[in-house]
Enzyme design. Structure first.
Site: not given
Length: 198
Positions: A71, A155, A158
């Protein structure tokens, strides 16, 4: 030391699977929960830790295998830690581009000195669905939020995350470099130690 030849990753995110497999090495094969189910569990926890454990238990229950859950998210200082556990759903589930656009808009008038942020990763590993002692490992990656997107790698957030020690955005790092210094890499280093893999 625990020996696993395979783990199921509680994620349908192909980028995350690839990143974590590269960090974990070849001794453990990481399988996607997508092989077993297309249903995502409802993330009802109020912290990264709670959601990681919830997802790991769910993946183990569905697959019958030991499970690893990640997470992670972006915690922006100016926003009191938001989007935090809601990072992936920040723009109502419309995807990375929408999330980034919303963050840029919310931060548009924030001065450089107040744009600090960190990527957070909590890894939870359970041996079985009812494991009373999940292994928890945390990694933090400090940086700041850019005023415009930069870079094509990675992704999520970023392209907006400036990495001071490399003087570029996270999306401008080669994947192999990112996999050595990111929040996920730091959490995975701890997990590898706990599993006796290094």
């Amino acid at each position: 030391m625990m020996n696993f030849t395979q783990l199921v990753l509680a994620s349908h995110n192909a980028g995350k699977l690839k990143e974590l497999q590269a960090m974990l090495g070849e001794s453990v094969h990481l399988r996607s929960i997508g092989e077993f189910s297309s249903v995502e569990p409802e993330e009802t926890g109020l912290s990264f830790v709670e959601n990681a454990i919830l997802k790991a238990r769910n993946a183990s229950r569905i697959s019958g295998l030991p499970a690893l859950a990640d997470d992670s998210g972006l915690a922006v200082d100016f926003l009191g830690g938001a989007p935090g556990i809601y990072s992936a759903r920040y723009a109502d589930g419309k995807g990375d581009a929408a999330n980034n656009a919303k963050l840029l808009d919310v931060m548009k008038d924030v001065p450089q000195a107040e744009r600090g942020a960190q990527f957070v990763c909590v890894l939870a590993l359970v041996r079985h669905a009812d494991d009373p002692l999940p292994i928890l490992c945390e990694g933090l990656w400090h940086g700041r939020i850019l005023t415009q997107a930069s870079g094509e790698q990675g992704f999520g957030y970023d392209p907006l995350f400036w990495v001071p020690e490399r003087e570029c955005s996270s999306a401008e790092l080669k994947p192999s470099d990112k996999n050595q210094i990111s929040h996920r890499a730091r959490a995975m280093d701890l997990l590898r130690q706990r599993l006796g893999l290094k």
